[in-house]
Design a protein around this motif. Structure first.
Motif, PDB file in Angstrom:
ATOM      1  N   LEU A   4      31.902  44.916  83.932  1.00  0.00           N
ATOM      2  CA  LEU A   4      31.492  43.624  84.495  1.00  0.00           C
ATOM      3  C   LEU A   4      31.342  42.612  83.372  1.00  0.00           C
ATOM      4  O   LEU A   4      30.776  42.920  82.316  1.00  0.00           O
ATOM      5  CB  LEU A   4      30.165  43.744  85.244  1.00  0.00           C
ATOM      6  CG  LEU A   4      30.151  44.533  86.549  1.00  0.00           C
ATOM      7  CD1 LEU A   4      29.954  46.015  86.277  1.00  0.00           C
ATOM      8  CD2 LEU A   4      29.052  44.038  87.465  1.00  0.00           C
ATOM      9  N   ARG A   5      31.827  41.415  83.607  1.00  0.00           N
ATOM     10  CA  ARG A   5      31.708  40.331  82.650  1.00  0.00           C
ATOM     11  C   ARG A   5      30.832  39.234  83.250  1.00  0.00           C
ATOM     12  O   ARG A   5      30.962  38.897  84.431  1.00  0.00           O
ATOM     13  CB  ARG A   5      33.081  39.776  82.280  1.00  0.00           C
ATOM     14  CG  ARG A   5      34.088  40.855  81.884  1.00  0.00           C
ATOM     15  CD  ARG A   5      35.230  40.300  81.077  1.00  0.00           C
ATOM     16  NE  ARG A   5      34.762  39.855  79.766  1.00  0.00           N
ATOM     17  CZ  ARG A   5      35.566  39.439  78.791  1.00  0.00           C
ATOM     18  NH1 ARG A   5      36.865  39.389  78.990  1.00  0.00           N
ATOM     19  NH2 ARG A   5      35.081  39.058  77.620  1.00  0.00           N
ATOM     20  N   SER A   6      29.957  38.683  82.423  1.00  0.00           N
ATOM     21  CA  SER A   6      29.031  37.670  82.937  1.00  0.00           C
ATOM     22  C   SER A   6      28.707  36.655  81.854  1.00  0.00           C
ATOM     23  O   SER A   6      28.585  37.010  80.674  1.00  0.00           O
ATOM     24  CB  SER A   6      27.732  38.336  83.420  1.00  0.00           C
ATOM     25  OG  SER A   6      26.782  37.364  83.816  1.00  0.00           O
ATOM     26  N   PRO A   7      28.535  35.393  82.227  1.00  0.00           N
ATOM     27  CA  PRO A   7      28.069  34.382  81.273  1.00  0.00           C
ATOM     28  C   PRO A   7      26.566  34.468  81.025  1.00  0.00           C
ATOM     29  O   PRO A   7      26.018  33.675  80.263  1.00  0.00           O
ATOM     30  CB  PRO A   7      28.440  33.066  81.959  1.00  0.00           C
ATOM     31  CG  PRO A   7      28.387  33.376  83.415  1.00  0.00           C
ATOM     32  CD  PRO A   7      28.861  34.799  83.537  1.00  0.00           C
TER      33      PRO A   7
ATOM     34  N   LEU B 280      21.408  35.775  89.187  1.00  0.00           N
ATOM     35  CA  LEU B 280      20.999  36.767  90.180  1.00  0.00           C
ATOM     36  C   LEU B 280      22.197  37.478  90.809  1.00  0.00           C
ATOM     37  O   LEU B 280      22.156  38.691  91.034  1.00  0.00           O
ATOM     38  CB  LEU B 280      20.156  36.090  91.256  1.00  0.00           C
ATOM     39  CG  LEU B 280      19.179  36.976  92.034  1.00  0.00           C
ATOM     40  CD1 LEU B 280      18.151  37.580  91.103  1.00  0.00           C
ATOM     41  CD2 LEU B 280      18.501  36.184  93.147  1.00  0.00           C
ATOM     42  N   ALA B 281      23.253  36.735  91.098  1.00  0.00           N
ATOM     43  CA  ALA B 281      24.422  37.354  91.730  1.00  0.00           C
ATOM     44  C   ALA B 281      25.048  38.404  90.817  1.00  0.00           C
ATOM     45  O   ALA B 281      25.466  39.476  91.280  1.00  0.00           O
ATOM     46  CB  ALA B 281      25.449  36.280  92.086  1.00  0.00           C
ATOM     47  N   ASP B 282      25.126  38.132  89.530  1.00  0.00           N
ATOM     48  CA  ASP B 282      25.710  39.105  88.601  1.00  0.00           C
ATOM     49  C   ASP B 282      24.809  40.327  88.429  1.00  0.00           C
ATOM     50  O   ASP B 282      25.299  41.441  88.206  1.00  0.00           O
ATOM     51  CB  ASP B 282      25.987  38.457  87.246  1.00  0.00           C
ATOM     52  CG  ASP B 282      27.253  37.607  87.267  1.00  0.00           C
ATOM     53  OD1 ASP B 282      27.981  37.650  88.279  1.00  0.00           O
ATOM     54  OD2 ASP B 282      27.513  36.891  86.279  1.00  0.00           O
ATOM     55  N   ILE B 283      23.496  40.140  88.531  1.00  0.00           N
ATOM     56  CA  ILE B 283      22.593  41.294  88.519  1.00  0.00           C
ATOM     57  C   ILE B 283      22.859  42.159  89.748  1.00  0.00           C
ATOM     58  O   ILE B 283      22.867  43.403  89.669  1.00  0.00           O
ATOM     59  CB  ILE B 283      21.120  40.841  88.492  1.00  0.00           C
ATOM     60  CG1 ILE B 283      20.806  40.099  87.195  1.00  0.00           C
ATOM     61  CG2 ILE B 283      20.195  42.044  88.658  1.00  0.00           C
ATOM     62  CD1 ILE B 283      20.888  40.950  85.944  1.00  0.00           C
ATOM     63  N   ALA B 284      23.101  41.520  90.887  1.00  0.00           N
ATOM     64  CA  ALA B 284      23.428  42.271  92.103  1.00  0.00           C
ATOM     65  C   ALA B 284      24.741  43.029  91.932  1.00  0.00           C
ATOM     66  O   ALA B 284      24.872  44.171  92.399  1.00  0.00           O
ATOM     67  CB  ALA B 284      23.507  41.322  93.298  1.00  0.00           C
ATOM     68  N   ARG B 285      25.717  42.421  91.281  1.00  0.00           N
ATOM     69  CA  ARG B 285      26.983  43.115  91.029  1.00  0.00           C
ATOM     70  C   ARG B 285      26.764  44.330  90.131  1.00  0.00           C
ATOM     71  O   ARG B 285      27.380  45.386  90.312  1.00  0.00           O
ATOM     72  CB  ARG B 285      27.989  42.148  90.403  1.00  0.00           C
ATOM     73  CG  ARG B 285      28.438  41.048  91.348  1.00  0.00           C
ATOM     74  CD  ARG B 285      29.535  40.169  90.760  1.00  0.00           C
ATOM     75  NE  ARG B 285      29.947  39.162  91.740  1.00  0.00           N
ATOM     76  CZ  ARG B 285      29.483  37.929  91.811  1.00  0.00           C
ATOM     77  NH1 ARG B 285      28.586  37.528  90.901  1.00  0.00           N
ATOM     78  NH2 ARG B 285      29.886  37.093  92.736  1.00  0.00           N
TER      79      ARG B 285
ATOM     80  N   GLY C 272      25.916  35.185  77.244  1.00  0.00           N
ATOM     81  CA  GLY C 272      26.620  36.114  78.120  1.00  0.00           C
ATOM     82  C   GLY C 272      26.660  37.533  77.589  1.00  0.00           C
ATOM     83  O   GLY C 272      26.574  37.764  76.382  1.00  0.00           O
ATOM     84  N   GLU C 273      26.778  38.472  78.510  1.00  0.00           N
ATOM     85  CA  GLU C 273      26.929  39.888  78.159  1.00  0.00           C
ATOM     86  C   GLU C 273      27.934  40.542  79.092  1.00  0.00           C
ATOM     87  O   GLU C 273      27.992  40.223  80.284  1.00  0.00           O
ATOM     88  CB  GLU C 273      25.589  40.635  78.263  1.00  0.00           C
ATOM     89  CG  GLU C 273      24.599  40.319  77.168  1.00  0.00           C
ATOM     90  CD  GLU C 273      23.304  41.088  77.316  1.00  0.00           C
ATOM     91  OE1 GLU C 273      22.529  41.121  76.336  1.00  0.00           O
ATOM     92  OE2 GLU C 273      23.044  41.661  78.414  1.00  0.00           O
TER      93      GLU C 273
END
Length: 258
Positions: free
Chosen positions: A157-160, A108-113, A184-185
């Motif tokens: 943005l990088r995310s697992p 959720l935090a990475d979606i917010a980013r 990750g994407e």
């Protein structure tokens, strides 16, 4: 007004306790506690609505009631510093990451980013992206020494987690379907023309773009991408640079990125 009054007013307005600031009076002589409570609720609701408008996919994922409760906690801890509500919530992703009730949705935090980057891209400076003709004229002998100036709206943005897929499925870009949340994407957010675009980057693409954004020459960016992923496809990523409109200008070896 004295700073002490402003401080007490702000504390009462956005604090966790429903207190009433001293020094306020109504023209009737009565203490306007009820009016202040209405004003306080309106302010909290307006800031919560601003967060919801900036994070529509977050609202879709958790529901309006959960987002409103989360936003209320956020507002009390992070009051606005600017009158521009479109910019409010820069700390929201970090807040979500530490928000215990949201722990079951670790992405959720990475979606917010991602959504915050989308807002910043929308309000970024306009710039004409460089087309394929600009790359076609490059000298192969000095190709590795050039630097690329990225579009002012660009963000990487990088995310697992598969944030691009999750965002696309909850914003109408893709149909909902089961996904593996452990895949990750990396995302590119850019507004080359009128609309903000969100693209999933290929392996090594994020390291490649981050290096270019940092002012490194193309040769170094390629090295960073290969170190990040041995299967980095230079041809495909260069085509992606052109197709996404993420490059604003090509700088000679003597020039510096702004």
């Amino acid at each position: 007004m004295p700073a002490t009054f402003e401080t007490s007013f702000a504390k009462a307005l956005l604090g966790a306790e429903a207190t009433f600031p001293p020094g306020i009076a109504a023209h009737t002589g009565a203490v306007p506690a009820r009016r202040f409570a209405v004003y306080r609720n309106n302010v909290m609701a307006s800031l919560g609505a601003a967060l919801a408008q900036r994070h529509p996919v977050i609202e879709r994922l958790v529901g309006g009631e959960f987002l409103a409760a989360m936003a209320r906690q956020f507002v009390m801890q992070h009051p606005p510093r600017s009158p521009l509500l479109a910019q409010y919530g820069e700390e929201f992703a970090d807040f979500i990451a530490a928000f215990e009730p949201a722990r079951e949705l670790p992405y959720l935090a990475d979606i917010a980013r991602l959504e915050a980057a989308r807002t910043r891209a929308y309000h970024a400076e306009d710039a004409t992206p460089l087309g394929g003709d600009g790359f076609a004229a490059l000298d192969a002998e000095t190709l590795g020494d050039i630097r690329l100036q990225l579009h002012p709206s660009a963000a990487i943005l990088r995310s697992p987690f598969p944030i691009v897929t999750i965002w696309a499925m909850n914003s109408g870009e893709l149909e909902l379907q089961p996904i593996e949340t452990g895949q990750g994407e990396d995302a590119l957010v850019v507004r080359p023309h009128l609309d903000v675009e969100i693209r999933a980057l290929p392996p090594g693409g994020a390291a490649f773009l981050q290096s270019l954004a940092g002012g490194r020459p193309l040769r170094d960016a390629i090295g960073a991408a290969l170190a990040d992923h041995a299967g980095f496809d230079l041809t495909g990523n260069l085509a992606g640079l052109i197709g996404s409109g993420v490059v604003r200008a090509i700088l000679s070896p003597a020039e510096r990125t702004p």
